[in-house]
Write a protein that holds these residues in place. Structure first.
Motif, PDB file in Angstrom:
ATOM      1  N   GLN A 182      25.015  24.730 -12.985  1.00 17.45           N
ATOM      2  CA  GLN A 182      25.777  23.603 -13.501  1.00 17.45           C
ATOM      3  C   GLN A 182      25.054  22.309 -13.124  1.00 17.45           C
ATOM      4  N   PHE A 183      25.040  21.372 -14.062  1.00 17.21           N
ATOM      5  CA  PHE A 183      24.400  20.079 -13.835  1.00 17.21           C
ATOM      6  C   PHE A 183      25.334  18.960 -14.281  1.00 17.21           C
ATOM      7  N   LEU A 184      25.038  17.773 -13.794  1.00 22.40           N
ATOM      8  CA  LEU A 184      25.672  16.561 -14.285  1.00 22.40           C
ATOM      9  C   LEU A 184      24.556  15.637 -14.747  1.00 22.40           C
ATOM     10  N   ASP A 227      30.143   1.361 -19.178  1.00 27.50           N
ATOM     11  CA  ASP A 227      31.227   2.141 -19.746  1.00 27.50           C
ATOM     12  C   ASP A 227      31.286   3.482 -19.026  1.00 27.50           C
ATOM     13  N   LEU A 228      32.268   3.647 -18.153  1.00 33.86           N
ATOM     14  CA  LEU A 228      32.326   4.845 -17.322  1.00 33.86           C
ATOM     15  C   LEU A 228      32.671   6.093 -18.118  1.00 33.86           C
ATOM     16  N   THR A 229      33.240   5.932 -19.307  1.00 30.91           N
ATOM     17  CA  THR A 229      33.570   7.109 -20.103  1.00 30.91           C
ATOM     18  C   THR A 229      32.327   7.770 -20.682  1.00 30.91           C
ATOM     19  N   ALA A 230      31.218   7.056 -20.733  1.00 25.44           N
ATOM     20  CA  ALA A 230      29.986   7.604 -21.288  1.00 25.44           C
ATOM     21  C   ALA A 230      28.911   7.759 -20.222  1.00 25.44           C
ATOM     22  N   LEU A 231      29.301   7.643 -18.966  1.00 23.97           N
ATOM     23  CA  LEU A 231      28.310   7.628 -17.900  1.00 23.97           C
ATOM     24  C   LEU A 231      27.834   9.025 -17.518  1.00 23.97           C
ATOM     25  N   ALA A 232      28.738   9.994 -17.461  1.00 24.56           N
ATOM     26  CA  ALA A 232      28.410  11.307 -16.918  1.00 24.56           C
ATOM     27  C   ALA A 232      28.827  12.413 -17.881  1.00 24.56           C
ATOM     28  N   THR A 233      27.964  13.408 -18.013  1.00 23.90           N
ATOM     29  CA  THR A 233      28.240  14.574 -18.846  1.00 23.90           C
ATOM     30  C   THR A 233      27.979  15.834 -18.041  1.00 23.90           C
ATOM     31  N   TRP A 234      28.982  16.712 -18.005  1.00 28.63           N
ATOM     32  CA  TRP A 234      28.858  17.969 -17.276  1.00 28.63           C
ATOM     33  C   TRP A 234      28.226  19.027 -18.169  1.00 28.63           C
TER      34      TRP A 234
END
Length: 431
Positions: A224-226, A146-153
């Motif tokens: 800043q991180f991802l 699920d790409l919508t939950a893959l990355a958080t800035w």
């Protein structure tokens, strides 16, 4: 009169900068003509070829890609004529991924669009995020993420949460611990949509100086991180922002080669973007050729301290001038002017120790700079962590250095050393 070889490298026409360059050579095929080394080859969807005058005869032209791959072409120079020499890298799996393809972070399109399965993963990094291949013109099998939950800035990480101790504690936390909530300092934490989904196997994210493109996440801080989470893995990705006006790309490769990185970071800087990839390889002499004027990069440090730090890594790594140099005061400004930049203190420490030649004052200042660098928190650059570990190891009898060395070493085990910027696999031991 001489002939001319007009050389360029063609990428897919996807908006890549035409003024980017990589390094190559022109060698006489029969050893009767002069060769030219470390030439600059323009890259892009339609770059203007760069002319190189040569004597008439046969030549082998090579292009050294940031991935370490070397492309070669044969060419015959004719007196009074211009001979085109075009390298092509137009088989990127997606046009939007052309920059990542040039950097060596993604494989040719046939790997992602063909029916044949990819090679088995050989390391924990690929295995923890692998996805099965999609059939030709077919949907991705059920293992898609699920790409919508893959990355958080994470737009503003507090200095205390960037410490070595905090990162090691997070790496030892129980499975399921929310990484983004642990890293953030109350500032913006925004789930990020991919700039391009890459067929759901290679999502690509782009960031500007203030964070994700097209998202309103709030004001960004100094770090800043991802956070990238999938299939039980959790990676903390250092974002080298702001980098002037240049954008930063993060590629998440859910179907990897045996040696590829799960996550890759690249700066879309036509001047030094490829140089950063050479820097990650340890090819500092090649990187120096891409940083057209390394010293000017350092001198512009107040405008872009991250680029200045990259230039300084190259400068210290290639210039072994004894004693003080004209650029030492600029390095001091970089180290003192940006207390959030641990790399500045690392660079100052290495410079002092290399030039000391037994001078106790420089040795002491170098030791103090190492401690300061550690206490500032994790560096931006992977090379910086390596230099910090090496520097602290030079003081084995110093309790303050020994304690910090232990934590720095343990953190280095979680780092993807193939990447220019620090990426931590926080679930490494549980994959």
């Amino acid at each position: 009169m001489s002939g001319v070889l007009a050389i360029r490298l063609l990428l897919p026409p996807g908006g890549e900068p035409n003024d980017a360059v990589i390094v190559g050579d022109i060698r006489s095929a029969d050893l009767t003509r002069a060769s030219q080394y470390d030439i600059l080859i323009p890259c892009g969807g339609s770059p203007s070829p760069r002319p190189y005058p040569v004597g008439p005869g046969r030549y082998v032209v090579s292009a050294s890609l940031p991935s370490g791959l070397v492309l070669t072409r044969s060419a015959v120079a004719v007196e009074g004529r211009e001979t085109p020499v075009d390298f092509t890298m137009t088989d990127s799996p997606y046009e939007t991924h052309a920059w990542q393809y040039l950097m060596g972070n993604i494989e040719p399109g046939a790997v992602y669009h063909g029916a044949a399965p990819g090679p088995p993963a050989e390391s924990l990094a690929p295995r923890s995020k692998a996805a099965t291949a999609s059939p030709p013109d077919g949907p991705v099998p059920g293992a898609a993420v699920d790409l919508t939950a893959l990355a958080t800035w994470i737009g503003d990480c507090a200095p205390a949460r960037c410490s070595f101790a905090a990162m090691l504690t997070l790496a030892q936390a129980p499975p399921g611990t929310p990484v983004a909530a642990s890293i953030g300092s109350g500032g913006p934490r925004v789930p990020v949509e991919p700039f391009d989904t890459g067929g759901a196997l290679t999502p690509l994210y782009r960031f500007g100086p203030a964070g994700p493109l097209g998202a309103s996440g709030g004001p960004a801080g100094e770090r800043q991180f991802l956070v990238v989470e999938a299939a039980g893995s959790a990676r903390l990705v250092t974002l080298p922002l702001p980098w002037g006006d240049a954008e930063v790309e993060v590629l998440v490769n859910l179907r990897q080669s045996p040696t590829g990185s799960a996550v890759s970071v690249a700066v879309r800087d036509a001047d030094v973007g490829a140089g950063l990839a050479y820097l990650a390889q340890g090819a500092l002499d090649t990187a120096a050729r891409l940083f057209t004027d390394v010293e000017s990069t350092l001198y512009s440090g107040l405008d872009n301290p991250l680029a200045a730090a990259a230039g300084c890594y190259v400068l210290i790594g290639t210039d072994h001038t004894p004693g003080e140099t004209r650029w030492d005061p600029w390095l001091e400004r970089l180290a003192d002017g940006f207390p959030w930049l641990g790399d500045g203190a690392i660079l100052r420490a290495v410079r002092l120790l290399r030039r000391s030649r037994g001078d106790r004052r420089d040795v002491r200042r170098g030791r103090d700079a190492l401690i300061e660098a550690f206490d500032r928190g994790i560096p931006f650059y992977t090379l910086g962590l390596s230099w910090l570990v090496d520097g602290l190891a030079a003081f084995p009898e110093d309790p303050a250095c020994a304690r910090r060395l232990d934590e720095a070493r343990r953190l280095s085990w979680l780092v993807d050393t193939r990447e220019p910027f620090l990426i931590l696999d926080l679930r490494h031991r549980r994959t």
